[in-house]
Motif scaffolding. Structure first.
Motif, PDB file in Angstrom:
ATOM      1  N   UNK A   1     -64.526  10.956  33.945  1.00  0.00           N
ATOM      2  CA  UNK A   1     -65.915  11.064  34.393  1.00  0.00           C
ATOM      3  C   UNK A   1     -66.315  12.538  34.402  1.00  0.00           C
ATOM      4  N   UNK A   2     -67.470  12.841  33.805  1.00  0.00           N
ATOM      5  CA  UNK A   2     -67.939  14.218  33.723  1.00  0.00           C
ATOM      6  C   UNK A   2     -67.630  14.878  32.398  1.00  0.00           C
ATOM      7  N   UNK A   3     -66.736  14.286  31.598  1.00  0.00           N
ATOM      8  CA  UNK A   3     -66.407  14.859  30.292  1.00  0.00           C
ATOM      9  C   UNK A   3     -67.406  14.367  29.240  1.00  0.00           C
ATOM     10  N   UNK A   4     -67.401  15.031  28.079  1.00  0.00           N
ATOM     11  CA  UNK A   4     -68.265  14.626  26.963  1.00  0.00           C
ATOM     12  C   UNK A   4     -67.483  13.663  26.072  1.00  0.00           C
ATOM     13  N   UNK A   5     -68.117  12.562  25.696  1.00  0.00           N
ATOM     14  CA  UNK A   5     -67.454  11.607  24.805  1.00  0.00           C
ATOM     15  C   UNK A   5     -67.233  12.278  23.449  1.00  0.00           C
ATOM     16  N   UNK A   6     -66.005  12.313  22.947  1.00  0.00           N
ATOM     17  CA  UNK A   6     -65.724  12.995  21.688  1.00  0.00           C
ATOM     18  C   UNK A   6     -66.587  12.469  20.537  1.00  0.00           C
ATOM     19  N   UNK A   7     -67.186  13.398  19.796  1.00  0.00           N
ATOM     20  CA  UNK A   7     -67.977  13.108  18.596  1.00  0.00           C
ATOM     21  C   UNK A   7     -69.213  12.267  18.875  1.00  0.00           C
ATOM     22  N   UNK A   8     -69.661  12.165  20.121  1.00  0.00           N
ATOM     23  CA  UNK A   8     -70.901  11.433  20.395  1.00  0.00           C
ATOM     24  C   UNK A   8     -72.084  12.278  19.910  1.00  0.00           C
ATOM     25  N   UNK A   9     -73.059  11.636  19.260  1.00  0.00           N
ATOM     26  CA  UNK A   9     -74.177  12.347  18.636  1.00  0.00           C
ATOM     27  C   UNK A   9     -75.001  13.131  19.655  1.00  0.00           C
ATOM     28  N   UNK A  10     -75.126  12.599  20.851  1.00  0.00           N
ATOM     29  CA  UNK A  10     -75.974  13.241  21.859  1.00  0.00           C
ATOM     30  C   UNK A  10     -75.166  13.958  22.936  1.00  0.00           C
ATOM     31  N   UNK A  11     -73.866  14.219  22.650  1.00  0.00           N
ATOM     32  CA  UNK A  11     -72.975  14.833  23.645  1.00  0.00           C
ATOM     33  C   UNK A  11     -73.036  14.080  24.974  1.00  0.00           C
ATOM     34  N   UNK A  12     -72.884  12.763  24.873  1.00  0.00           N
ATOM     35  CA  UNK A  12     -73.018  11.886  26.024  1.00  0.00           C
ATOM     36  C   UNK A  12     -71.953  12.175  27.083  1.00  0.00           C
ATOM     37  N   UNK A  13     -72.415  12.334  28.333  1.00  0.00           N
ATOM     38  CA  UNK A  13     -71.509  12.584  29.450  1.00  0.00           C
ATOM     39  C   UNK A  13     -71.023  11.256  30.029  1.00  0.00           C
ATOM     40  N   UNK A  14     -69.731  11.183  30.324  1.00  0.00           N
ATOM     41  CA  UNK A  14     -69.147   9.970  30.906  1.00  0.00           C
ATOM     42  C   UNK A  14     -69.515   9.866  32.380  1.00  0.00           C
ATOM     43  N   UNK A  15     -70.044   8.717  32.779  1.00  0.00           N
ATOM     44  CA  UNK A  15     -70.302   8.406  34.187  1.00  0.00           C
ATOM     45  C   UNK A  15     -69.669   7.053  34.499  1.00  0.00           C
ATOM     46  N   UNK A  16     -69.468   6.738  35.787  1.00  0.00           N
ATOM     47  CA  UNK A  16     -68.874   5.440  36.134  1.00  0.00           C
ATOM     48  C   UNK A  16     -69.712   4.262  35.661  1.00  0.00           C
ATOM     49  N   UNK A  17     -71.043   4.459  35.538  1.00  0.00           N
ATOM     50  CA  UNK A  17     -71.937   3.361  35.181  1.00  0.00           C
ATOM     51  C   UNK A  17     -72.260   3.306  33.689  1.00  0.00           C
ATOM     52  N   UNK A  18     -71.774   4.266  32.911  1.00  0.00           N
ATOM     53  CA  UNK A  18     -72.112   4.304  31.482  1.00  0.00           C
ATOM     54  C   UNK A  18     -71.470   3.125  30.757  1.00  0.00           C
ATOM     55  N   UNK A  19     -72.229   2.582  29.833  1.00  0.00           N
ATOM     56  CA  UNK A  19     -71.883   1.307  29.210  1.00  0.00           C
ATOM     57  C   UNK A  19     -72.390   1.385  27.769  1.00  0.00           C
ATOM     58  N   UNK A  20     -71.589   0.975  26.799  1.00  0.00           N
ATOM     59  CA  UNK A  20     -72.002   1.021  25.391  1.00  0.00           C
ATOM     60  C   UNK A  20     -72.054  -0.392  24.837  1.00  0.00           C
ATOM     61  N   UNK A  21     -73.194  -0.743  24.262  1.00  0.00           N
ATOM     62  CA  UNK A  21     -73.374  -2.053  23.652  1.00  0.00           C
ATOM     63  C   UNK A  21     -73.524  -1.877  22.154  1.00  0.00           C
ATOM     64  N   UNK A  22     -72.750  -2.624  21.376  1.00  0.00           N
ATOM     65  CA  UNK A  22     -72.775  -2.527  19.917  1.00  0.00           C
ATOM     66  C   UNK A  22     -73.150  -3.887  19.321  1.00  0.00           C
ATOM     67  N   UNK A  23     -74.164  -3.911  18.460  1.00  0.00           N
ATOM     68  CA  UNK A  23     -74.591  -5.155  17.809  1.00  0.00           C
ATOM     69  C   UNK A  23     -73.673  -5.410  16.622  1.00  0.00           C
TER      70      UNK A  23
END
Length: 312
Positions: A262-284
């Motif tokens: 939590x608090x780190x940047x997701x590796x290679x994420x386009x928007x330098x997305x920060x990890x939070x406890x509530x962050x959730x990724x949905x893929x179609x």
């Protein structure tokens, strides 16, 4: 049946007229989050939808969110549809109701459990009654308090129960959610893979014959966690090779906090997305038309089981 152009002309024009009037959208259940619904066409009657995720990545929570969406749609047109049906061998019904109450009342479920002696239980009981009116859901599963001598719920009994609910309401359910695939089997089939394949096909046939959308939770393979970016793909359903072929609508879920601090940047994420406890990724992963293999981040507050856009 055999349909020649002369015979099916009337059906096509009728279908076009219903699309024009908006009637064709009736019975479809959107996610209810703008960014997700821009990508994902709502699950519609006769569709088999699959929600694919590893353990503790929000599969049940997402299906509960969709069930509550469907309950609101049922309330808006109670004569056309039976309430949504939630089928589970995974969780006691009372625990699911507690999650719904946390969402409805905005009460942190941990606070409910940790501070029980100090809460205003009269108010909470009143909120529970209000919640059951707003979220009318039919549950098929096992209770903490009600015991009987019947065997554990299996696929055939679950299908029989859905049909009984439809008969009692005189209408198909707005949505049926089954949590989750790998906890069900087909009686008499000893081969595990063949049993799971049969279960998928039977639930798809149920969606077709009962003319309602059916959402099926599926466990993803453990190998997903070993990838640099661990998002389940369409072929990752555990113990089942036919999920991808049979499903009409398929998404996968991933919670970054399970892999990165939590608090780190997701590796290679386009928007330098920060990890939070509530962050959730949905893929179609699959839908009849529209985008596939595209995803978006959202916020899923697991304390009150609430899914929303990140920008809220």
């Amino acid at each position: 049946m055999i349909y020649t152009p002369k015979k099916y002309a009337g059906n096509l024009h009728l279908h076009l007229e219903r699309m024009e009037s908006g009637e064709i959208l009736k019975g479809s259940v959107p996610v209810g989050v703008k960014k997700i619904d821009e990508m994902l066409i709502p699950i519609a009657p006769t569709d088999l939808g699959v929600v694919l995720a590893n353990s503790s990545h929000g599969k049940s929570a997402f299906m509960m969110h969709m069930t509550m969406n469907a309950a609101r749609l049922h309330n808006a047109d109670p004569k056309s549809y039976a309430p949504p049906i939630y089928i589970t061998r995974e969780t006691a019904i009372e625990e699911l109701l507690l999650r719904m109450l946390a969402n409805f009342a905005g009460i942190n479920i941990k606070e409910l459990k940790d501070n029980a002696p100090f809460l205003d239980w009269k108010t909470i009981h009143q909120q529970a009654d209000e919640m059951m009116v707003e979220y009318p859901v039919v549950y098929i599963g096992h209770s903490i308090y009600t015991q009987d001598n019947r065997k554990m719920l299996d696929t055939e009994k679950a299908i029989e129960c859905v049909k009984k609910v439809h008969d009692s309401y005189g209408a198909p359910s707005i949505l049926v959610a089954v949590d989750y695939l790998q906890r069900f089997d087909w009686v008499g089939e000893r081969d595990r893979r063949l049993s799971i394949a049969r279960v998928v096909e039977e639930f798809k046939d149920l969606a077709l014959t009962e003319k309602m959308p059916l959402m099926l939770g599926s466990q993803a393979k453990r190998e997903v966690a070993e990838r640099p970016y661990p998002v389940p793909m369409a072929t990752d359903a555990m113990e089942s090779a036919n999920v991808e072929q049979t499903a009409d609508w398929m998404i996968s879920l991933m919670r970054p906090c399970k892999y990165w601090e939590v608090g780190s940047v997701i590796p290679k994420s386009k928007s330098n997305q920060i990890v939070t406890p509530d962050l959730f990724y949905l893929n179609v992963l699959k839908q009849r038309s529209g985008v596939t293999n595209e995803g978006t981040y959202a916020s899923f507050d697991m304390r009150i089981f609430s899914l929303s856009s990140l920008d809220l």
